[in-house]
Design an enzyme around this catalytic site. Structure first.
Site, PDB file in Angstrom:
ATOM      1  N   ALA A 161       0.811  -1.217   0.000  1.00 40.42           N
ATOM      2  CA  ALA A 161       0.000   0.000   0.000  1.00 40.42           C
ATOM      3  C   ALA A 161       0.842   1.264   0.000  1.00 40.42           C
ATOM      4  O   ALA A 161       0.423   2.302  -0.528  1.00 40.42           O
ATOM      5  CB  ALA A 161      -0.942   0.003   1.206  1.00 40.42           C
ATOM      6  N   TYR A 185      -5.388   5.450  -2.002  1.00 46.91           N
ATOM      7  CA  TYR A 185      -6.020   6.443  -1.128  1.00 46.91           C
ATOM      8  C   TYR A 185      -5.310   7.789  -1.282  1.00 46.91           C
ATOM      9  O   TYR A 185      -4.191   7.858  -1.805  1.00 46.91           O
ATOM     10  CB  TYR A 185      -5.927   5.941   0.318  1.00 46.91           C
ATOM     11  CG  TYR A 185      -6.668   6.765   1.334  1.00 46.91           C
ATOM     12  CD1 TYR A 185      -8.051   6.905   1.272  1.00 46.91           C
ATOM     13  CD2 TYR A 185      -5.983   7.395   2.374  1.00 46.91           C
ATOM     14  CE1 TYR A 185      -8.729   7.656   2.212  1.00 46.91           C
ATOM     15  CE2 TYR A 185      -6.657   8.150   3.325  1.00 46.91           C
ATOM     16  CZ  TYR A 185      -8.032   8.277   3.231  1.00 46.91           C
ATOM     17  OH  TYR A 185      -8.704   9.035   4.167  1.00 46.91           O
ATOM     18  N   SER A 187      -3.641   9.674   0.483  1.00 49.28           N
ATOM     19  CA  SER A 187      -2.330   9.894   1.103  1.00 49.28           C
ATOM     20  C   SER A 187      -1.241   8.997   0.528  1.00 49.28           C
ATOM     21  O   SER A 187      -0.103   9.031   0.999  1.00 49.28           O
ATOM     22  CB  SER A 187      -2.423   9.652   2.616  1.00 49.28           C
ATOM     23  OG  SER A 187      -2.824   8.315   2.879  1.00 49.28           O
ATOM     24  N   LYS A 188      -1.570   8.204  -0.481  1.00 52.03           N
ATOM     25  CA  LYS A 188      -0.601   7.250  -1.022  1.00 52.03           C
ATOM     26  C   LYS A 188       0.242   7.865  -2.145  1.00 52.03           C
ATOM     27  O   LYS A 188      -0.026   8.959  -2.627  1.00 52.03           O
ATOM     28  CB  LYS A 188      -1.327   5.997  -1.520  1.00 52.03           C
ATOM     29  CG  LYS A 188      -2.038   5.232  -0.408  1.00 52.03           C
ATOM     30  CD  LYS A 188      -1.064   4.799   0.673  1.00 52.03           C
ATOM     31  CE  LYS A 188      -1.690   3.879   1.707  1.00 52.03           C
ATOM     32  NZ  LYS A 188      -2.677   4.535   2.583  1.00 52.03           N
ATOM     33  N   ILE A 189       1.260   7.109  -2.576  1.00 51.37           N
ATOM     34  CA  ILE A 189       2.207   7.594  -3.584  1.00 51.37           C
ATOM     35  C   ILE A 189       1.496   7.898  -4.897  1.00 51.37           C
ATOM     36  O   ILE A 189       1.793   8.878  -5.577  1.00 51.37           O
ATOM     37  CB  ILE A 189       3.324   6.551  -3.811  1.00 51.37           C
ATOM     38  CG1 ILE A 189       4.094   6.327  -2.510  1.00 51.37           C
ATOM     39  CG2 ILE A 189       4.272   6.997  -4.924  1.00 51.37           C
ATOM     40  CD1 ILE A 189       5.010   5.132  -2.535  1.00 51.37           C
TER      41      ILE A 189
END
Length: 220
Positions: A161, A185, A187-189
């Site tokens: 994730a 999501y 906030s992900k890369i």
């Protein structure tokens, strides 16, 4: 204007991304019976190519990716799945959702990833799989975990994730274990706002994943 300083991170969205979203909305194809519209299908294909996996199956979020992966591997009541003691709750939560029992193994203090030696100590006859979390983008010791899995007849699930594009021994995570899970999501890369992906090199697992995604129907 929102106070972005109150957020941990802010997604970088250019005019190109906004235009692509507008094209999808204007097309009127927001979903299909097969649960994978043309843009999703293209994303699956390109993401599989990016990580070096044969298949990529899109789902609604990273937790759903973990849950679907475990179901596709046949994990259920009576089984145990070893997870790291230092991870986001979804890693263990997905195991519990299948009816199986999460068993916590210690981490390597040099990497914060699951310690293969403690995994070995936690194995029982009920162990069905190991979830290796690539924490903060740092890959777990996949070589040792896969050796252990082969020795005991277990599955290795990559929780990637937070690790889009990370590499282990020259291979991108998502192409190493039996199945791997990604989150998109906010906030992900890589973000799609919400979203998740499961990758695998196994044709049968990929077919099961698509059936899990589409209420048991084939061809999704």
């Amino acid at each position: 204007m929102p106070n972005y300083r109150a957020y941990i991170n802010v997604p970088c969205l250019s005019e190109d991304e906004l235009e692509e979203v507008a094209r999808v909305l204007e097309s009127g194809v927001l979903t299909t019976k097969d649960s994978s519209g043309p843009y999703v299908t293209r994303f699956e294909r390109e993401f599989a190519n990016f990580v070096g996996a044969k298949h990529a199956v899109a789902v609604c979020n990273g937790t759903a990716a973990l849950h679907a992966a475990l179901l596709a591997l046949g994990v259920g009541p009576g089984d145990e799945v070893i997870v790291p003691s230092f991870t986001f709750v979804a890693t263990a939560e997905a195991v519990a959702l299948t009816g199986a029992t999460p068993v916590f193994a210690d981490i390597d203090l040099g990497t914060y990833c699951i310690d293969p030696e403690d995994v070995r100590a936690k194995l029982t006859p009920r162990t069905k799989a190991i979830i290796a979390v690539h924490l903060y983008g740092l890959p777990a010791d996949m070589g040792a975990l896969l050796d252990l899995a082969e020795e005991r007849g277990l599955y290795v699930v990559e929780d990637a994730a937070q690790a889009h594009g990370a590499e282990y021994a020259g291979r991108k995570v998502g192409s190493i274990g039996h199945v791997a899970c990604f989150s998109f999501y906010g906030s992900k890369i890589v973000t799609t706002g919400e979203g998740g992906m499961v990758t695998t090199n196994d044709d049968e697992i990929a077919e099961r994943l698509r059936m899990v995604r589409n209420h048991g129907e084939r061809g999704a």
